[in-house]
Design an enzyme around this catalytic site. Structure first.
Site, PDB file in Angstrom:
ATOM      1  N   ASP A 161       0.755  -1.363   0.015  1.00  0.00           N
ATOM      2  CA  ASP A 161       0.200  -0.179   0.067  1.00  0.00           C
ATOM      3  C   ASP A 161       0.799   1.285  -0.042  1.00  0.00           C
ATOM      4  O   ASP A 161       1.947   1.077   0.112  1.00  0.00           O
ATOM      5  CB  ASP A 161      -0.890  -0.211   1.197  1.00  0.00           C
ATOM      6  CG  ASP A 161      -2.141   0.673   0.805  1.00  0.00           C
ATOM      7  OD1 ASP A 161      -2.397   1.275   0.140  1.00  0.00           O
ATOM      8  OD2 ASP A 161      -3.181   0.038   1.725  1.00  0.00           O
ATOM      9  N   ASP A 222     -10.793   2.771  -3.342  1.00  0.00           N
ATOM     10  CA  ASP A 222     -11.167   1.310  -2.813  1.00  0.00           C
ATOM     11  C   ASP A 222     -12.612   0.870  -2.979  1.00  0.00           C
ATOM     12  O   ASP A 222     -13.737   1.867  -2.978  1.00  0.00           O
ATOM     13  CB  ASP A 222     -11.250   1.390  -1.204  1.00  0.00           C
ATOM     14  CG  ASP A 222      -9.745   1.710  -0.765  1.00  0.00           C
ATOM     15  OD1 ASP A 222      -9.017   1.889  -1.536  1.00  0.00           O
ATOM     16  OD2 ASP A 222      -9.619   1.676   0.510  1.00  0.00           O
TER      17      ASP A 222
END
Ligand code: GLA
Length: 431
Positions: A161, A222
């Site tokens: 990430d 997301d």
């Protein structure tokens, strides 16, 4: 002879140049498939109040059991992936990352062994910056050590990430260094990046470079369990297709994020749309759902062999939107053997099923049905549309927010009399 040599060298140079375009770890020749905990289980760490939903070794072992026992692994879902919140709040005495001791009492090595014993692979999560998005230790300053730790544990995929990355230069350096560090371990580890996503608000990513370092990469926000999320991902992808589609191919893929099929927020038609369009987009297929409680209908959709075959097509070309006409979208994806996958999406959210008619000459730049093709409907149900030629018309009926997924296979020789009776140009009153 000399000409043959020059030709051979030119071919070799081309092959080398192409090879240099993708992360050279031999992995992800088709989009990776598996299960990832984030969308469904988030950062649930309180196992006392949520024993079945907390991020723990038990959760991943149960998913591994089900992936192996219930046809998922055999359908292609291979990676069982841990997302954020697996770590203890600090590194160990040797500066190594360590799992939360209450939730992963046997450690990651043992979990990896368990997952491997089921014929599956294990994925784990880290972050390029100082902290993960949920605030656990980041890998900044520890790329080599963390890559080696993951390799020692037997990890097969890393989702890396980009939270708390600092400057854009640090972001790029970090993603590249972790890629090199993984390579140095000598273990085959799929490298999943979010580099372009964290870069896009400030600067256009260099996708050729991203593909040199990553096996797949997120570009957009997301996913969550709602139609608005799925349609925003489709809209972003279509509006950036000129930049992102040609980059994708064996070894490196655009990642529109997890499949949320089998959860709570999508209607049946919307789940069909997600499955069909993730196949068209050559997307990595990571389900985030609860395999202990999934409807037979969602399971059949996720395990549908024809759709998975489109997603995994060895040609490795990502599909794109051909046209958007009122409330309909027409997408296609070139497949091996000059075949095409075709998706018709009904974006109208009022009323009932709508008919959409289009000429086969729209498909494959006019080549998909030239001189003829046989057309199968794959979703929402399987149906045979018969033979069509290059001047045929197709008429499909699509539910609101649903998709009809077709596959057109070219036929070199065709007997005119076998043409499907419904393939003539439709008159307006039949529409
Ligand atoms: C970011 C990522 C998500 C998930 C969370 C975890 O938001 O984009 O996919 O990994 O972090 O904190």
């Amino acid at each position: 002879m000399a000409a043959a040599l020059v030709w051979a060298m030119a071919v070799l140079a081309l092959a080398l140049a192409e090879g240099a375009g993708a992360l050279d770890n031999g992995l992800a020749q088709t989009p990776p498939m598996g299960w990832l905990h984030w969308e469904r289980f988030l950062c649930t760490t309180d196992c006392a109040s949520a024993p079945h939903a907390c991020v723990s070794e038990q959760l991943f072992m149960q998913m591994a059991d089900l992936l192996a026992a219930e046809g998922w692994r055999d359908a292609g879902y291979e990676y069982v992936c841990i997302d954020d919140c697996w770590m203890a709040p600090s590194r160990d005495g040797g500066d190594r990352l360590q799992p939360d001791p209450q939730r992963f009492p046997h450690g990651i090595r043992q979990l990896a062994d368990y997952v491997h014993s089921k014929g599956l692979k294990l994925g784990i999560y880290g972050d390029v910056g100082n902290k993960t998005c949920a605030g656990y230790p980041g890998s900044y300053g520890h790329y080599d050590l963390d890559a080696q730790t993951f390799a020692d544990w037997g990890v097969d995929l890393l989702k890396f990430d980009g939270c708390y990355h600092g400057t854009l230069d640090l972001l790029a350096e970090g993603y590249k260094n972790m890629s090199l560090a993984l390579n140095k371990t000598g273990r085959s580890i799929v490298y999943s990046c979010e580099w372009p996503f964290y870069m896009l608000p400030v600067q256009k990513p260099n996708y050729t470079e991203v593909k040199q370092y990553c096996n797949h990469w997120r570009n957009f926000a997301d996913v969550f369990d709602a139609w608005i999320s799925i349609k925003s991902i489709l809209d972003w992808t279509a509006s950036h297709q000129d930049i992102i589609v040609d980059v994708a191919g064996p070894g490196g893929w655009n990642d529109p994020d997890m499949l949320v099929i089998g959860n709570f927020g999508l209607s049946w038609d919307q789940q069909v749309t997600q499955m069909a369009l993730w196949a068209i987009m050559a997307a990595p297929l990571f389900m985030s759902n609860d395999l202990r409680q999934i409807s037979p209908q969602a399971k059949r959709l996720l395990q549908n062999k024809e759709v998975i075959a489109i997603n995994q097509d060895p040609l490795g070309k990502q599909g794109y939107r051909i046209t958007k006409d009122n409330n309909f979208e027409l997408w296609e994806r070139p497949l091996t053997g000059r075949a095409y996958a075709v998706a018709v999406v009904n974006r109208q959210e009022i009323g009932g099923p709508q008919l959409f008619a289009f000429a086969t000459s729209f498909l494959g730049n006019g080549l998909a049905c030239n001189p003829a093709c046989s057309i199968q409907q794959i979703l929402p149900t399987s149906e045979d549309y018969g033979l069509h030629n290059w001047v045929s018309f197709l008429k499909v009926k699509v539910n609101p927010t649903g998709t009809v997924l077709l596959k057109a296979a070219v036929i070199e020789e065709f007997p005119e009399e076998k043409l499907a009776p419904n393939s003539k140009k439709p008159s307006l009153d039949t529409l």
